[in-house]
Design an enzyme around this catalytic site. Structure first.
Site, mmCIF file in Angstrom:
data_model
loop_
_atom_site.group_PDB
_atom_site.id
_atom_site.type_symbol
_atom_site.label_atom_id
_atom_site.label_comp_id
_atom_site.label_asym_id
_atom_site.label_seq_id
_atom_site.Cartn_x
_atom_site.Cartn_y
_atom_site.Cartn_z
ATOM 1 N N HIS A 94 2.665 -4.423 -14.242
ATOM 2 C CA HIS A 94 1.816 -4.476 -13.120
ATOM 3 C C HIS A 94 1.813 -3.015 -12.446
ATOM 4 C CE1 HIS A 94 1.218 -6.855 -8.835
ATOM 5 N NE2 HIS A 94 0.661 -5.713 -8.809
ATOM 6 N N HIS A 121 -0.956 0.114 -10.635
ATOM 7 C CA HIS A 121 -1.869 0.346 -10.182
ATOM 8 C C HIS A 121 -2.303 1.777 -10.355
ATOM 9 C CE1 HIS A 121 -2.554 -3.433 -7.580
ATOM 10 N NE2 HIS A 121 -1.274 -3.346 -7.691
ATOM 11 N N PHE A 122 -3.144 2.361 -11.460
ATOM 12 C CA PHE A 122 -3.723 3.548 -11.564
ATOM 13 C C PHE A 122 -5.100 3.623 -10.807
ATOM 14 C CE2 PHE A 122 -0.814 4.339 -15.571
ATOM 15 C CZ PHE A 122 0.304 4.354 -14.787
ATOM 16 N N ARG A 123 -5.396 4.894 -10.406
ATOM 17 C CA ARG A 123 -6.701 4.866 -9.366
ATOM 18 C C ARG A 123 -7.606 5.653 -9.812
ATOM 19 N NH1 ARG A 123 -4.291 1.100 -5.672
ATOM 20 N NH2 ARG A 123 -2.202 1.491 -4.949
ATOM 21 N N HIS A 154 -2.104 -12.736 -7.676
ATOM 22 C CA HIS A 154 -1.660 -12.494 -6.157
ATOM 23 C C HIS A 154 -1.784 -13.585 -5.226
ATOM 24 C CE1 HIS A 154 -1.001 -9.314 -2.747
ATOM 25 N NE2 HIS A 154 -1.286 -10.709 -2.265
ATOM 26 N N HIS A 170 4.728 -10.586 -8.074
ATOM 27 C CA HIS A 170 5.525 -10.154 -7.228
ATOM 28 C C HIS A 170 6.134 -11.595 -6.364
ATOM 29 C CE1 HIS A 170 1.522 -10.113 -5.287
ATOM 30 N NE2 HIS A 170 1.423 -9.070 -5.785
ATOM 31 N N ASP A 178 4.862 -2.951 -9.898
ATOM 32 C CA ASP A 178 4.002 -3.114 -8.923
ATOM 33 C C ASP A 178 3.703 -1.728 -8.324
ATOM 34 O OD1 ASP A 178 1.764 -3.684 -7.047
ATOM 35 O OD2 ASP A 178 2.843 -4.864 -5.810
ATOM 36 N N HIS A 188 0.120 5.701 -2.863
ATOM 37 C CA HIS A 188 -0.552 5.966 -1.879
ATOM 38 C C HIS A 188 -0.115 7.357 -1.516
ATOM 39 C CE1 HIS A 188 -2.750 2.094 -1.671
ATOM 40 N NE2 HIS A 188 -1.684 1.700 -1.525
HETATM 41 C C1 NCD Z 1 -1.259 -2.897 -4.095
HETATM 42 C C2 NCD Z 1 -2.198 -1.697 -4.125
HETATM 43 O O1 NCD Z 1 -2.117 -0.788 -3.321
HETATM 44 O O2 NCD Z 1 -2.944 -1.899 -4.873
HETATM 45 N N1 NCD Z 1 -0.544 -2.755 -3.028
HETATM 46 C C3 NCD Z 1 0.705 -3.477 -2.896
HETATM 47 O O3 NCD Z 1 1.402 -3.173 -1.516
HETATM 48 N N2 NCD Z 1 1.463 -4.215 -3.532
HETATM 49 C C4 NCD Z 1 -2.032 -4.365 -4.211
HETATM 50 C C5 NCD Z 1 -1.248 -5.504 -4.558
HETATM 51 O O4 NCD Z 1 -0.451 -5.545 -5.326
HETATM 52 O O5 NCD Z 1 -1.587 -6.402 -4.059
HETATM 53 ZN ZN ZN Z 2 -0.074 -4.874 -7.193
HETATM 54 ZN ZN ZN Z 3 -0.550 -8.028 -5.471
#
Ligand code: NCD
Ligand code: ZN
Ligand code: ZN
Ligand code: ZN
Length: 397
Positions: free
Chosen positions: A54, A56-58, A173, A204, A277, A281
């Site tokens: 889990h 998030h690469f952006r 989610h 999560h 997760d 940011h």
């Molecule tokens: C995640 C994100 O910023 O992409 N943020 C988070 O607080 N976990 C999104 C997500 O996992 O729902």
């Molecule tokens: Zn996430």
């Molecule tokens: Zn999530």
């Protein structure tokens, strides 16, 4: 051929003094006095590479926060050799074109990967077409960063049913931000899984009531796995009150009672999978007034060190740590040659020094977002070398 020599190897659930001969094709032999160029591992422990399902690469419009390159290096620096990337990018991974574009970038990153395909009302009918291109699917039933979400029950059910037909795992989610009860939100996902027969993965999970409900469903025979994340093990809403907006995360931090229960559930085996997760940011974004700050905490490079420290404080056994952060993730998401050290498996290793002490320091982080909620934590136990498919791509020695 190269040989990891002199270290303790995590083999079949326990540490053994042995050697590993490997090359880029995989692990060739395990035993003593193996032939090959030596890599000295004395006083070190060799684990299978960690698998973080889990992150998030952006890339694309949010590459100022993280990319497959910066996130990939952060991963390997943290002993993670495989990541599974979430689809809530901008633009999102909901079409064949975007999934192909993700794959191109992932292939150029230092880490092994799997991609989640995102589900939106517009692509429900394309699920069978997308299936061969993704490792698994992801459905947001509650609000998240970016706009991916399906809230209508009938459409949620259609998503579950279509994914069930592909045989892929559906990660959800399920938690809603305005919901008073995690269990209530999970229940709705569990019900749909019962009705459709989908293989479900709950992202999560972080409350006692949520865990109890999901565990009960598992014991009743439902094919469901439960994930938790390090921030729920190390922080509570008290910390959020003290430290402020930087700890804003979705789903939100909860109580000390939940946190204590999570540690118990992790050791007990109720939690199947630990995942970061990793939701980067920037510092500037996280410093905005609470209502305007984005949800999410980076974590891909700090999870293993935090957990190695916890092993030494006897919060969790090393065997459970490897189980939840490598072996089970591999089994669940179909990485059949990963998650353990055995002849024929991939040469993905993390070599750790349980004696090394260091603080989590901002300057030492690889993530592009440039901060960590764990800055200042004094940690004992760090990854010192990482091998991905036989190549050493990180060394702190
Ligand atoms: C995640 C994100 O910023 O992409 N943020 C988070 O607080 N976990 C999104 C997500 O996992 O729902
Ligand atoms: Zn996430
Ligand atoms: Zn999530
Ligand atoms: Zn855009």
């Amino acid at each position: 051929m190269r040989v990891l020599r002199g270290g303790q190897v995590f083999l079949e659930g326990r540490l053994a003094q042995t050697e590993i001969a490997f090359d880029e094709e995989g692990i060739q032999a395990i035993g003593s006095e193996l032939d090959g160029e030596s890599i000295d591992c004395s006083k070190l422990i060799i684990l299978p590479g960690m698998i973080d399902v889990h992150v998030h690469f952006r890339d694309f419009h949010e590459s100022h926060k993280e990319t497959w390159q910066t996130g990939g290096w952060a991963a390997v620096q943290g002993g993670v050799t495989t990541v599974m990337a979430m689809p809530n990018t901008d633009p999102p991974s909901t079409t064949i074109e975007m999934i192909r574009e993700q794959r191109r970038r992932a292939e150029a990153s230092p880490v092994n990967f799997g991609l989640f395909g995102g589900i939106v009302p517009e692509n429900l009918k394309s699920i069978p077409l997308l299936a061969p291109q993704v490792a698994a699917f992801k459905l947001y039933m509650g609000e998240t960063t970016g706009g991916l979400r399906i809230t209508r029950r009938s459409l949620q059910k259609e998503a579950f049913a279509r994914v069930a037909e592909t045989g892929k795992i559906l990660a959800v989610h399920a938690q809603r931000l305005d919901s008073p009860s995690e269990a209530h939100d999970l229940e709705s996902a569990l019900e749909l899984a019962v009705q459709t027969g989908v293989k479900l993965h709950l992202c999560h999970v972080r409350t006692q009531e949520g865990l109890e409900l999901a565990q009960e469903a598992k014991e009743d025979g439902l094919d469901v796995t439960i994930e938790t994340c390090p921030h729920y093990l190390f922080f509570t809403q008290r910390d959020l009150e003290k430290q402020g907006t930087s700890l804003k995360v979705n789903p939100p931090l909860t109580t000390e009672e939940d946190r204590t229960f999570l540690w118990w559930a992790l050791e007990k085996g109720w939690i199947d999978i630990l995942a970061s997760d990793h939701a980067p940011h920037t510092v500037e974004e996280k410093q905005r007034p609470f209502e305007r700050a984005p949800f999410g905490l980076p974590g891909v490079e700090t999870t293993l060190p935090l957990m190695l420290d916890a092993v030494q404080r006897e919060k969790i056994s090393l065997a459970r740590l490897v189980e939840v952060f490598s072996t089970r993730p591999a089994e669940r998401f179909g990485f059949s040659t990963k998650g353990r050290i055995a002849v024929g498996c991939d040469s993905d290793f993390v070599i750790v020094d349980l004696g090394r002490r260091d603080q989590v320091r901002r300057e030492a982080l690889a993530t592009r977002c440039g901060w960590s909620p764990y800055e200042g934590f004094l940690i004992k136990g760090w990854p010192v070398r990482t091998f991905v498919r036989g190549q050493q791509i990180f060394s702190a020695l």
